[in-house]
Design a protein around this motif. Structure first.
Motif, PDB file in Angstrom:
ATOM      1  N   TYR A 281       0.854  -1.203   0.000  1.00 26.49           N
ATOM      2  CA  TYR A 281       0.000   0.000   0.000  1.00 26.49           C
ATOM      3  C   TYR A 281       0.892   1.258   0.000  1.00 26.49           C
ATOM      4  O   TYR A 281       0.726   2.158  -0.834  1.00 26.49           O
ATOM      5  CB  TYR A 281      -0.922  -0.031   1.221  1.00 26.49           C
ATOM      6  CG  TYR A 281      -1.683   1.254   1.469  1.00 26.49           C
ATOM      7  CD1 TYR A 281      -2.701   1.665   0.612  1.00 26.49           C
ATOM      8  CD2 TYR A 281      -1.394   2.060   2.580  1.00 26.49           C
ATOM      9  CE1 TYR A 281      -3.400   2.849   0.844  1.00 26.49           C
ATOM     10  CE2 TYR A 281      -2.080   3.228   2.817  1.00 26.49           C
ATOM     11  CZ  TYR A 281      -3.082   3.625   1.950  1.00 26.49           C
ATOM     12  OH  TYR A 281      -3.769   4.801   2.183  1.00 26.49           O
ATOM     13  N   GLY A 282       1.867   1.297   0.896  1.00 25.61           N
ATOM     14  CA  GLY A 282       2.793   2.433   0.953  1.00 25.61           C
ATOM     15  C   GLY A 282       3.575   2.577  -0.349  1.00 25.61           C
ATOM     16  O   GLY A 282       3.820   3.686  -0.831  1.00 25.61           O
ATOM     17  N   LEU A 283       3.930   1.418  -0.915  1.00 27.28           N
ATOM     18  CA  LEU A 283       4.671   1.431  -2.185  1.00 27.28           C
ATOM     19  C   LEU A 283       3.841   2.073  -3.293  1.00 27.28           C
ATOM     20  O   LEU A 283       4.377   2.792  -4.150  1.00 27.28           O
ATOM     21  CB  LEU A 283       5.028  -0.006  -2.553  1.00 27.28           C
ATOM     22  CG  LEU A 283       6.000  -0.214  -3.704  1.00 27.28           C
ATOM     23  CD1 LEU A 283       7.387   0.314  -3.352  1.00 27.28           C
ATOM     24  CD2 LEU A 283       6.077  -1.700  -4.066  1.00 27.28           C
ATOM     25  N   SER A 284       2.538   1.823  -3.273  1.00 30.56           N
ATOM     26  CA  SER A 284       1.680   2.436  -4.308  1.00 30.56           C
ATOM     27  C   SER A 284       1.656   3.959  -4.143  1.00 30.56           C
ATOM     28  O   SER A 284       1.519   4.698  -5.117  1.00 30.56           O
ATOM     29  CB  SER A 284       0.255   1.851  -4.262  1.00 30.56           C
ATOM     30  OG  SER A 284      -0.490   2.339  -3.154  1.00 30.56           O
ATOM     31  N   LYS A 285       1.811   4.444  -2.900  1.00 26.55           N
ATOM     32  CA  LYS A 285       1.857   5.892  -2.663  1.00 26.55           C
ATOM     33  C   LYS A 285       3.205   6.456  -3.127  1.00 26.55           C
ATOM     34  O   LYS A 285       3.255   7.545  -3.700  1.00 26.55           O
ATOM     35  CB  LYS A 285       1.615   6.199  -1.182  1.00 26.55           C
ATOM     36  CG  LYS A 285       0.260   5.710  -0.655  1.00 26.55           C
ATOM     37  CD  LYS A 285      -0.889   6.369  -1.377  1.00 26.55           C
ATOM     38  CE  LYS A 285      -2.242   5.978  -0.830  1.00 26.55           C
ATOM     39  NZ  LYS A 285      -3.369   6.548  -1.586  1.00 26.55           N
TER      40      LYS A 285
END
Ligand SMILES: NC(=O)c1ccc[n+]([C@@H]2O[C@H](COP(=O)([O-])OP(=O)(O)OC[C@H]3O[C@@H](n4cnc5c(N)ncnc54)[C@H](O)[C@@H]3O)[C@@H](O)[C@H]2O)c1
Length: 284
Positions: free
Chosen positions: A136-140
């Motif tokens: 999820y953080g990687l998508s940000k």
């Protein structure tokens, strides 16, 4: 003439707090979400159900739009392939459609989870390098980089809001990371009405005594948060904090997202209150 604004994620929690203030500052608010229906619309608001991962649908929605508030996403830690459509391809679709349709700026709901692996004792700044705490953080992180590239190559301005915890205060962590709904609205309004933003990153956090997120690099946005989570401190410390304090993620900015395994939800531990505007009397 007032501008036309597109809001993605309009059927979500933060979208429910943004729809009315956004509709007040534009000629037409185009609201979209994957949901079939989002309830009663404001007078100048139109709703279209669309999937962020479908380029043709997103491209059609951005025609004539001068600014996009991109809040639609899958909001949890899930396996990479489940995240791919909404959060990675969806972001590409938004910026590529913005380029084709000559849209000037995107205000993006990024997240603290783009930098969630830093220790909580470390003060983070907008310039702090990415350290995603999961897919999820990687998508940000991906979307912040995508936004940077589209600004550098195509001139589309972007304000990436690294939102910390925009939900009523229910944990010790959120005494540091809380962003009140009023401050969220102010932040989005500043990201829209600042004359020149270029590519900017700013933390979405209220004026909490315990916060160690610094917006020192982003004063040009003019965000002056008014709320302070300290008013909830007595209530939080009177509760049972053992589960939260035993979690290794509690030492990191990402909280339970930082300690959960890749692709495994940590939402229950975050104790997010899934209230849309109007569901609860008031958070204070
Ligand atoms: N609430 C917070 O504390 C917080 C913190 C950091 C970042 N954010 C970000 O803010 C934004 C809004 O978060 P929220 O709390 O309102 O979450 P939410 O889940 O309530 O809203 C997200 C919306 O996106 C929609 N969506 C999901 N997949 C879609 C798809 N394929 N196509 C179209 N729409 C799709 C969902 O239906 C939902 O209505 C998200 O981008 C989230 O990552 C929120």
């Amino acid at each position: 003439m007032k501008k036309m604004i597109l809001l993605t994620g309009a059927g979500g929690r933060l979208g429910s707090y943004l729809r009315e203030p956004l509709s007040n500052i534009c000629s037409t608010l185009i609201s979209t979400d994957i949901k079939e229906d989002i309830g009663k619309l404001n007078e100048n608001e139109k709703y279209f159900s669309a999937d962020l991962s479908n380029f043709d649908q997103i491209c059609a929605l951005t025609k004539g739009v001068s600014l996009i508030c991109h809040f639609g996403a899958l909001v949890d830690e899930v396996p990479f392939n489940d995240m791919l459509g909404a959060n990675f391809i969806g972001s590409y679709n938004i910026w590529e459609a913005a380029r084709l349709n000559n849209c000037k700026r995107v205000v993006y709901a990024s997240s603290i989870h783009a930098v969630g692996m830093y220790k909580r004792i470390k003060t983070l700044r907008p310039k702090t390098a990415h350290r995603a705490d999961g897919f999820y953080g990687l998508s940000k992180c991906f979307t912040e980089n995508l936004a940077r590239m589209y600004y550098d190559k195509c001139g589309i301005e972007a304000v990436c809001l690294r939102i910390a915890t925009c939900s009523p205060v229910t944990t010790q962590r959120s005494l540091t990371s809380w962003l009140s709904y009023d401050d969220l609205v102010q932040l989005v309004m500043r990201a829209i009405d600042t004359a020149h933003t270029g590519y900017s990153v700013i933390y979405g956090v209220s004026d909490n005594d315990r916060s160690n997120l610094s917006n020192i690099d982003s004063g040009h946005i003019g965000f002056k948060p008014k709320d302070n989570a300290e008013i909830y401190a007595n209530k939080i410390f009177a509760g049972d904090l053992s589960e939260e304090l035993e979690d290794e993620g509690n030492k990191l900015h990402g909280g339970a997202f930082a300690s959960t395994d890749l692709g495994v939800s940590a939402m229950d531990k975050m104790k997010i209150v899934y209230s849309h505007k109007g569901d609860v009397p008031d958070e204070r």
